[in-house]
Motif scaffolding. Structure first.
Motif, PDB file in Angstrom:
ATOM      1  N   TYR A 104      34.400  45.500  48.870  1.00  0.00           N
ATOM      2  CA  TYR A 104      34.788  44.423  49.774  1.00  0.00           C
ATOM      3  C   TYR A 104      36.290  44.194  49.736  1.00  0.00           C
ATOM      4  CZ  TYR A 104      29.768  43.535  49.646  1.00  0.00           C
ATOM      5  OH  TYR A 104      28.405  43.661  49.716  1.00  0.00           O
ATOM      6  N   ALA A 105      36.875  44.382  48.561  1.00  0.00           N
ATOM      7  CA  ALA A 105      38.333  44.270  48.462  1.00  0.00           C
ATOM      8  C   ALA A 105      39.003  45.364  49.284  1.00  0.00           C
ATOM      9  CB  ALA A 105      38.764  44.359  46.993  1.00  0.00           C
ATOM     10  N   ASP A 106      38.424  46.561  49.279  1.00  0.00           N
ATOM     11  CA  ASP A 106      38.960  47.653  50.105  1.00  0.00           C
ATOM     12  C   ASP A 106      38.877  47.304  51.588  1.00  0.00           C
ATOM     13  OD1 ASP A 106      39.549  49.166  47.886  1.00  0.00           O
ATOM     14  OD2 ASP A 106      37.678  50.337  47.963  1.00  0.00           O
ATOM     15  N   ALA A 107      37.876  46.497  51.947  1.00  0.00           N
ATOM     16  CA  ALA A 107      37.718  46.087  53.348  1.00  0.00           C
ATOM     17  C   ALA A 107      38.661  44.942  53.714  1.00  0.00           C
ATOM     18  CB  ALA A 107      36.268  45.665  53.604  1.00  0.00           C
ATOM     19  N   GLY A 108      39.439  44.453  52.749  1.00  0.00           N
ATOM     20  CA  GLY A 108      40.448  43.438  53.039  1.00  0.00           C
ATOM     21  C   GLY A 108      40.144  42.052  52.522  1.00  0.00           C
ATOM     22  N   TYR A 109      38.953  41.850  51.956  1.00  0.00           N
ATOM     23  CA  TYR A 109      38.602  40.524  51.441  1.00  0.00           C
ATOM     24  C   TYR A 109      39.177  40.340  50.035  1.00  0.00           C
ATOM     25  CZ  TYR A 109      35.432  40.372  55.384  1.00  0.00           C
ATOM     26  OH  TYR A 109      34.923  40.394  56.651  1.00  0.00           O
ATOM     27  N   ARG A 110      39.746  39.189  49.792  1.00  0.00           N
ATOM     28  CA  ARG A 110      40.332  38.908  48.480  1.00  0.00           C
ATOM     29  C   ARG A 110      39.269  38.340  47.554  1.00  0.00           C
ATOM     30  NH1 ARG A 110      44.824  35.141  50.679  1.00  0.00           N
ATOM     31  NH2 ARG A 110      43.348  35.151  52.423  1.00  0.00           N
ATOM     32  N   ILE A 111      39.332  38.752  46.295  1.00  0.00           N
ATOM     33  CA  ILE A 111      38.367  38.325  45.291  1.00  0.00           C
ATOM     34  C   ILE A 111      39.063  37.409  44.290  1.00  0.00           C
ATOM     35  CG2 ILE A 111      36.649  39.050  43.604  1.00  0.00           C
ATOM     36  CD1 ILE A 111      36.156  40.129  46.447  1.00  0.00           C
ATOM     37  N   MET A 112      38.478  36.239  44.063  1.00  0.00           N
ATOM     38  CA  MET A 112      38.980  35.297  43.061  1.00  0.00           C
ATOM     39  C   MET A 112      37.885  35.089  42.018  1.00  0.00           C
ATOM     40  SD  MET A 112      40.179  31.292  43.545  1.00  0.00           S
ATOM     41  CE  MET A 112      41.836  31.683  44.125  1.00  0.00           C
ATOM     42  N   VAL A 113      38.221  35.294  40.750  1.00  0.00           N
ATOM     43  CA  VAL A 113      37.249  35.125  39.668  1.00  0.00           C
ATOM     44  C   VAL A 113      37.338  33.700  39.139  1.00  0.00           C
ATOM     45  CG1 VAL A 113      36.587  35.847  37.349  1.00  0.00           C
ATOM     46  CG2 VAL A 113      37.304  37.547  39.037  1.00  0.00           C
ATOM     47  N   GLU A 114      36.194  33.025  39.104  1.00  0.00           N
ATOM     48  CA  GLU A 114      36.143  31.667  38.585  1.00  0.00           C
ATOM     49  C   GLU A 114      35.890  31.718  37.082  1.00  0.00           C
ATOM     50  OE1 GLU A 114      33.844  27.425  39.451  1.00  0.00           O
ATOM     51  OE2 GLU A 114      33.331  29.217  40.610  1.00  0.00           O
ATOM     52  N   GLY A 115      36.916  31.411  36.302  1.00  0.00           N
ATOM     53  CA  GLY A 115      36.846  31.531  34.856  1.00  0.00           C
ATOM     54  C   GLY A 115      37.557  32.780  34.383  1.00  0.00           C
ATOM     55  N   VAL A 116      37.420  33.091  33.127  1.00  0.00           N
ATOM     56  CA  VAL A 116      38.078  34.265  32.542  1.00  0.00           C
ATOM     57  C   VAL A 116      37.013  35.293  32.191  1.00  0.00           C
ATOM     58  CG1 VAL A 116      39.513  35.124  30.669  1.00  0.00           C
ATOM     59  CG2 VAL A 116      39.960  32.859  31.644  1.00  0.00           C
ATOM     60  N   ALA A 117      37.074  36.457  32.835  1.00  0.00           N
ATOM     61  CA  ALA A 117      36.104  37.524  32.584  1.00  0.00           C
ATOM     62  C   ALA A 117      36.466  38.288  31.317  1.00  0.00           C
ATOM     63  CB  ALA A 117      36.057  38.465  33.786  1.00  0.00           C
ATOM     64  N   ASP A 118      35.467  38.895  30.694  1.00  0.00           N
ATOM     65  CA  ASP A 118      35.687  39.664  29.475  1.00  0.00           C
ATOM     66  C   ASP A 118      36.413  40.975  29.781  1.00  0.00           C
ATOM     67  OD1 ASP A 118      34.389  37.747  27.965  1.00  0.00           O
ATOM     68  OD2 ASP A 118      32.430  38.733  28.143  1.00  0.00           O
ATOM     69  N   GLY A 119      37.332  41.334  28.913  1.00  0.00           N
ATOM     70  CA  GLY A 119      38.010  42.627  29.016  1.00  0.00           C
ATOM     71  C   GLY A 119      38.660  42.850  30.365  1.00  0.00           C
ATOM     72  N   SER A 120      38.371  44.021  30.943  1.00  0.00           N
ATOM     73  CA  SER A 120      38.977  44.392  32.223  1.00  0.00           C
ATOM     74  C   SER A 120      38.015  44.176  33.390  1.00  0.00           C
ATOM     75  CB  SER A 120      39.401  45.859  32.175  1.00  0.00           C
ATOM     76  OG  SER A 120      38.267  46.703  31.942  1.00  0.00           O
ATOM     77  N   ALA A 121      36.989  43.340  33.185  1.00  0.00           N
ATOM     78  CA  ALA A 121      35.960  43.158  34.211  1.00  0.00           C
ATOM     79  C   ALA A 121      36.540  42.658  35.525  1.00  0.00           C
ATOM     80  CB  ALA A 121      34.881  42.191  33.710  1.00  0.00           C
ATOM     81  N   ALA A 122      37.490  41.707  35.469  1.00  0.00           N
ATOM     82  CA  ALA A 122      38.084  41.178  36.696  1.00  0.00           C
ATOM     83  C   ALA A 122      38.837  42.273  37.445  1.00  0.00           C
ATOM     84  CB  ALA A 122      39.023  40.023  36.375  1.00  0.00           C
ATOM     85  N   THR A 123      39.551  43.109  36.706  1.00  0.00           N
ATOM     86  CA  THR A 123      40.273  44.219  37.331  1.00  0.00           C
ATOM     87  C   THR A 123      39.307  45.203  37.971  1.00  0.00           C
ATOM     88  OG1 THR A 123      42.054  44.006  35.705  1.00  0.00           O
ATOM     89  CG2 THR A 123      41.898  46.092  36.905  1.00  0.00           C
ATOM     90  N   MET A 124      38.192  45.476  37.320  1.00  0.00           N
ATOM     91  CA  MET A 124      37.202  46.396  37.859  1.00  0.00           C
ATOM     92  C   MET A 124      36.564  45.857  39.139  1.00  0.00           C
ATOM     93  SD  MET A 124      37.432  48.942  35.873  1.00  0.00           S
ATOM     94  CE  MET A 124      36.024  49.912  36.444  1.00  0.00           C
ATOM     95  N   CYS A 125      36.592  44.540  39.304  1.00  0.00           N
ATOM     96  CA  CYS A 125      36.072  43.922  40.535  1.00  0.00           C
ATOM     97  C   CYS A 125      37.145  43.859  41.616  1.00  0.00           C
ATOM     98  CB  CYS A 125      35.584  42.503  40.242  1.00  0.00           C
ATOM     99  SG  CYS A 125      34.083  42.428  39.255  1.00  0.00           S
ATOM    100  N   SER A 126      38.326  44.403  41.322  1.00  0.00           N
ATOM    101  CA  SER A 126      39.470  44.343  42.248  1.00  0.00           C
ATOM    102  C   SER A 126      39.880  42.914  42.563  1.00  0.00           C
ATOM    103  CB  SER A 126      39.160  45.099  43.545  1.00  0.00           C
ATOM    104  OG  SER A 126      38.981  46.472  43.296  1.00  0.00           O
ATOM    105  N   ALA A 127      39.671  42.018  41.595  1.00  0.00           N
ATOM    106  CA  ALA A 127      40.076  40.630  41.774  1.00  0.00           C
ATOM    107  C   ALA A 127      41.595  40.523  41.794  1.00  0.00           C
ATOM    108  CB  ALA A 127      39.503  39.766  40.655  1.00  0.00           C
ATOM    109  N   ARG A 128      42.096  39.692  42.665  1.00  0.00           N
ATOM    110  CA  ARG A 128      43.538  39.452  42.740  1.00  0.00           C
ATOM    111  C   ARG A 128      43.940  38.213  41.941  1.00  0.00           C
ATOM    112  NH1 ARG A 128      46.538  42.161  46.197  1.00  0.00           N
ATOM    113  NH2 ARG A 128      48.079  40.463  46.173  1.00  0.00           N
TER     114      ARG A 128
END
Length: 389
Positions: A104-128
């Motif tokens: 979905y991030a590749d399709a142009g939608y921005r991802i916001m993670v609510e809270g702090v994800a473990d390790g590199s999980a937020a990066t793997m979700c392409s969260a900005r």
């Protein structure tokens, strides 16, 4: 998305998100579990005709509590450049969710993670970006630097805490900090406060335009904002306005009163930042008026609803008890009851604008869709007011 069906038109709490200059940059959609699946409920609201135009240029932060159920088809009606998908940090550990959100991030939608994800999980979700309740505790520095941002700090109850979070790497902020200002116009400026109360009194008793003009000339800040307003794009005049008499004629008495009531909130703070109370007062005033109109109230009653909404934050603005403020003004009894005790028909509406629920709406005879339309109209007007003042 497979989710419980929404049997009622959803109720949403819209929370303004500001930048470090107190300018609104986004609106966060918050819906309770009672409204059904929050994302589907938000979609119902966003099917309102021209909704993104009404909220422009603000981004819309939408809750996605179950990202594993999200499909690209659910996003087809949402403009990627205006939508931020807010997902819980715990969900980011799921590899399937990571792949889905990255797509979905590749399709142009921005991802916001609510809270702090473990390790590199937020990066793997392409969260900005991250959304973190930073009212008491800051997240790890590495959590913020791993994503480009902007990062959103919620639970902001003071301007001081915003400054601390800004140093830590946050650039977006949400909370009730506007209701707890560290600066107010009364500090070292009793004359200005008296002048404001005199102006409010003139407006309340429908004073002659020449009286208003004399008082305006004594207040450089209000004078500047009034002339800036009438020369803004909102009025699209062919030639500039240079005098107060011209400004009063261009606006007309009714609009002049409304804009002056809001201009009281437009003063810059000591640090040069915009006053965060301005858009809040505009939302309350416009929503009160819209609800009064929906209830079939006459023009004078709609005007009183507007006044009750815009004056409801004067105690915060002036750092004075509301009883003292009301005593200095010539207000209708219905407005006084609403401001002092949240009593009477106007008080009931003001309580709904400050905090709505289905029981209150039902008691007032307002359906949820009507409330959303009034809410949308109010935020649209507040956005325009903030840009023009």
């Amino acid at each position: 998305m497979s989710a419980p069906e929404i049997s009622l038109y959803p109720l949403v709490a819209l929370h303004a998100v500001s930048n470090a200059h107190n300018e609104w940059v986004a609106l966060s959609f918050d819906l309770s579990a009672a409204e059904g699946d929050p994302f589907q409920a938000a979609l119902t609201l966003l099917k309102t005709p021209d909704v993104f135009a009404a909220l422009a240029p603000l981004d819309c932060i939408l809750p996605v509590p179950h990202p594993h159920l999200l499909e690209l088809s659910h996003l087809s009606t949402l403009p990627p450049n205006r939508v931020i998908l807010r997902v819980p940090a715990a969900a980011c550990a799921d590899v399937a969710v990571q792949k889905k959100l990255a797509g979905y991030a590749d399709a142009g939608y921005r991802i916001m993670v609510e809270g702090v994800a473990d390790g590199s999980a937020a990066t793997m979700c392409s969260a900005r970006s991250l959304m973190v309740d930073a009212s008491l505790v800051m997240p790890p520095v590495l959590a913020l630097v791993a994503q480009p941002g902007p990062h959103l700090a919620t639970g902001m109850h003071s301007e001081g805490r915003i400054a601390e979070c800004a140093k830590a790497g946050f650039s977006w902020f949400a909370g009730d900090f506007a209701l707890h200002p560290s600066h107010d116009i009364s500090v070292g400026d009793g004359t200005s406060r008296k002048r404001l109360l005199a102006l409010l009194g003139m407006l309340a008793r429908d004073a002659d335009s020449r009286e208003l003009e004399v008082l305006l000339k004594q207040d450089p800040a209000l004078s500047y904002h009034l002339l800036k307003l009438v020369n803004s794009a909102a009025f699209a005049l062919s030639s500039p306005i240079h005098s107060f008499g011209q400004a009063i004629n261009v606006l007309g008495r009714r609009q002049l009163q409304r804009w002056l009531q809001l201009l009281l909130y437009a003063r810059q703070q000591d640090d040069g930042l915009a006053n965060p109370l301005l858009p809040l007062a505009a939302v309350r005033a416009a929503q009160m008026e819209a609800l009064a109109k929906a209830l079939g109230w006459d023009r004078d009653q709609q005007d009183m609803a507007f006044v009750a909404g815009v004056f409801s934050l004067l105690d915060v603005l002036l750092a004075m008890p509301m009883t003292e403020i009301v005593a200095a003004l010539s207000l209708d009894l219905d407005v006084v009851m609403a401001l002092l005790d949240r009593a009477g028909p106007l008080g009931d509406l003001l309580k709904l604008v400050e905090h709505h629920d289905r029981a209150g709406l039902e008691q007032a005879g307002i359906d949820a869709e009507t409330y959303w339309q009034a809410q949308l109209q109010a935020y649209h007007w507040a956005i325009q007011v903030s840009r023009n003042l």
